[in-house]
Design a protein around this motif. Structure first.
Motif, PDB file in Angstrom:
ATOM      1  N   ARG A 333     -35.328  16.330  -4.292  1.00  0.00           N
ATOM      2  CA  ARG A 333     -33.985  16.040  -4.806  1.00  0.00           C
ATOM      3  C   ARG A 333     -33.888  14.614  -5.344  1.00  0.00           C
ATOM      4  O   ARG A 333     -33.277  14.378  -6.389  1.00  0.00           O
ATOM      5  CB  ARG A 333     -32.948  16.260  -3.697  1.00  0.00           C
ATOM      6  CG  ARG A 333     -32.837  17.697  -3.199  1.00  0.00           C
ATOM      7  CD  ARG A 333     -32.366  18.665  -4.281  1.00  0.00           C
ATOM      8  NE  ARG A 333     -31.054  18.296  -4.824  1.00  0.00           N
ATOM      9  CZ  ARG A 333     -29.896  18.681  -4.304  1.00  0.00           C
ATOM     10  NH1 ARG A 333     -29.870  19.472  -3.224  1.00  0.00           N
ATOM     11  NH2 ARG A 333     -28.764  18.313  -4.848  1.00  0.00           N
ATOM     12  N   LEU A 334     -34.486  13.661  -4.643  1.00  0.00           N
ATOM     13  CA  LEU A 334     -34.430  12.271  -5.092  1.00  0.00           C
ATOM     14  C   LEU A 334     -35.173  12.066  -6.409  1.00  0.00           C
ATOM     15  O   LEU A 334     -34.773  11.254  -7.245  1.00  0.00           O
ATOM     16  CB  LEU A 334     -34.997  11.332  -4.028  1.00  0.00           C
ATOM     17  CG  LEU A 334     -34.138  11.114  -2.786  1.00  0.00           C
ATOM     18  CD1 LEU A 334     -34.937  10.391  -1.709  1.00  0.00           C
ATOM     19  CD2 LEU A 334     -32.874  10.337  -3.136  1.00  0.00           C
ATOM     20  N   ALA A 335     -36.267  12.808  -6.595  1.00  0.00           N
ATOM     21  CA  ALA A 335     -37.093  12.624  -7.791  1.00  0.00           C
ATOM     22  C   ALA A 335     -36.305  12.911  -9.062  1.00  0.00           C
ATOM     23  O   ALA A 335     -36.591  12.342 -10.126  1.00  0.00           O
ATOM     24  CB  ALA A 335     -38.318  13.525  -7.713  1.00  0.00           C
ATOM     25  N   ALA A 336     -35.311  13.786  -9.002  1.00  0.00           N
ATOM     26  CA  ALA A 336     -34.511  14.124 -10.181  1.00  0.00           C
ATOM     27  C   ALA A 336     -33.381  13.133 -10.417  1.00  0.00           C
ATOM     28  O   ALA A 336     -32.776  13.119 -11.500  1.00  0.00           O
ATOM     29  CB  ALA A 336     -33.923  15.524 -10.022  1.00  0.00           C
ATOM     30  N   THR A 337     -33.104  12.277  -9.429  1.00  0.00           N
ATOM     31  CA  THR A 337     -31.931  11.410  -9.486  1.00  0.00           C
ATOM     32  C   THR A 337     -32.225  10.076 -10.152  1.00  0.00           C
ATOM     33  O   THR A 337     -31.369   9.481 -10.799  1.00  0.00           O
ATOM     34  CB  THR A 337     -31.398  11.179  -8.056  1.00  0.00           C
ATOM     35  OG1 THR A 337     -31.126  12.448  -7.457  1.00  0.00           O
ATOM     36  CG2 THR A 337     -30.135  10.342  -8.063  1.00  0.00           C
ATOM     37  N   TYR A 338     -33.475   9.580  -9.994  1.00  0.00           N
ATOM     38  CA  TYR A 338     -33.826   8.239 -10.493  1.00  0.00           C
ATOM     39  C   TYR A 338     -34.647   8.343 -11.771  1.00  0.00           C
ATOM     40  O   TYR A 338     -35.440   9.261 -11.943  1.00  0.00           O
ATOM     41  CB  TYR A 338     -34.635   7.490  -9.428  1.00  0.00           C
ATOM     42  CG  TYR A 338     -33.804   7.046  -8.248  1.00  0.00           C
ATOM     43  CD1 TYR A 338     -33.219   5.783  -8.257  1.00  0.00           C
ATOM     44  CD2 TYR A 338     -33.599   7.871  -7.153  1.00  0.00           C
ATOM     45  CE1 TYR A 338     -32.456   5.362  -7.167  1.00  0.00           C
ATOM     46  CE2 TYR A 338     -32.841   7.458  -6.072  1.00  0.00           C
ATOM     47  CZ  TYR A 338     -32.267   6.206  -6.088  1.00  0.00           C
ATOM     48  OH  TYR A 338     -31.515   5.794  -5.026  1.00  0.00           O
TER      49      TYR A 338
END
Length: 338
Positions: A333-338
């Motif tokens: 999930r984090l990989a798509a946010t930054y």
């Protein structure tokens, strides 16, 4: 039984205001009633407010002032302790770098980031001593030393509150009180300090897509949110409107995340929310800065998450999700946010 007090009640959104001391120190009946109120809040709204929780107000005030001092540092000093990877999820993130949204495709996130970047900067602090993922602490002066000491202590206090709330959820669900203890004891959680700089009101008037933090759900089990008095947090109602979650002094706002929704087979809601232009005032053409502290709680990163017994079968239907590893899910999930 007295009617449940509300923190927010509008457009069929009812967010309860729960006296957590009744669960921590009450009679068996009071503990059960408080636990059921907490669970019902998560099932119906995905959000609750807790009053009389275990973190003293002076502690929260000190954390806020210490956080503000960090964000007042020169930009090169903050950039020196920058956020690096989703696996680490620690350090400083500058204005506009992150774009929270409901999207999971990185290219789609990049497109909306270009139209309306989030108007915030942040600093992430994970579990101290985690192998291979050290925290990125500022250094070189007494203020940096105080910052580290203050935030480590607060991280530990929030970990305890996380354990206590998960115990209340267990009681509300009719499980053993310690059901979640083996998922929360490590403390693979992230303390995020947030600074929304002052912004001219024209920024919002001229770009209707502009928000301080975009519409999104949180990824983990629960999030503990400590707000200042500026306002701007909104929660999506069953009617499809966004409703102000007004700051109430001395409370902590807690929302359920996506992993808890999966864990409960969607009997608990992970509700969309955002941070927008704060309520209008007639004074000046600038919205003052806003500060908040969000403590993102996760199941231990080595644990598998699958539907809890009793949330599926028969009239409740089948399991909706395959088992998933807690740590891997967060990284995705984090990989798509930054």
């Amino acid at each position: 039984m007295a009617p449940q007090a509300s923190a927010v009640e509008k457009d069929n959104l009812f967010i309860p205001l729960v006296d957590f001391s009744l669960f921590l120190n009450g009679t068996p009946a009071e503990r059960t009633q408080a636990a059921e109120s907490i669970l019902k809040g998560f099932q119906n709204a995905g959000f609750i407010y807790l009053t009389n929780h275990s973190i003293p107000l002076p502690t929260v005030s000190h954390v806020f002032s210490t956080s503000a001092k960090f964000f007042d540092r020169p930009q090169p000093e903050k950039e020196a302790v920058s956020w690096t990877t989703p696996e680490s999820n620690r350090g400083y993130t500058s204005h506009g770098r992150e774009k929270v949204s409901i999207l999971t495709d990185k290219d789609a996130v990049e497109a909306i980031r270009g139209q309306a970047p989030d108007l915030k900067e942040s600093f992430e602090i994970g579990r101290e001593g985690a192998e291979g993922t050290p925290n990125n602490w500022p250094s070189g002066d007494e203020a940096a030393k105080e910052f580290k000491e203050t935030m480590l202590k607060f991280h530990d206090q929030c970990k305890v509150l996380h354990i206590e709330v998960m115990r209340a959820i267990a009681v509300g669900m009719g499980l053993e009180e310690g059901y979640f203890d083996g998922y929360t004891d490590v403390g693979d959680n992230t303390l995020r300090l947030l600074h929304y700089p002052e912004v001219k009101k024209d920024v919002f008037r001229n770009n209707k897509l502009q928000v301080r933090a975009g519409e999104h759900t949180d990824y983990g089990s629960i999030t503990l949110l400590f707000q200042d008095n500026r306002g701007g947090l909104q929660v999506k109602s069953p009617d499809g409107t966004f409703v102000d979650a007004i700051p109430i002094p001395g409370t902590v706002v807690i929302n359920a995340g996506d992993l808890l929704a999966r864990w409960s087979n969607d009997t608990i809601k992970s509700t969309l929310h955002r941070v927008v232009e704060p309520p209008a005032s007639d004074e000046g053409d600038v919205h003052p800065a806003r500060y908040s502290c969000a403590y993102f709680c996760n199941p231990n990163f080595d644990r598998m998450i699958e539907a809890i017994q009793g949330t599926y079968g028969g009239e409740k239907g089948p399991k909706k999700y395959e088992p998933i590893n807690s740590g891997n899910y967060l990284v995705q999930r984090l990989a798509a946010t930054y």
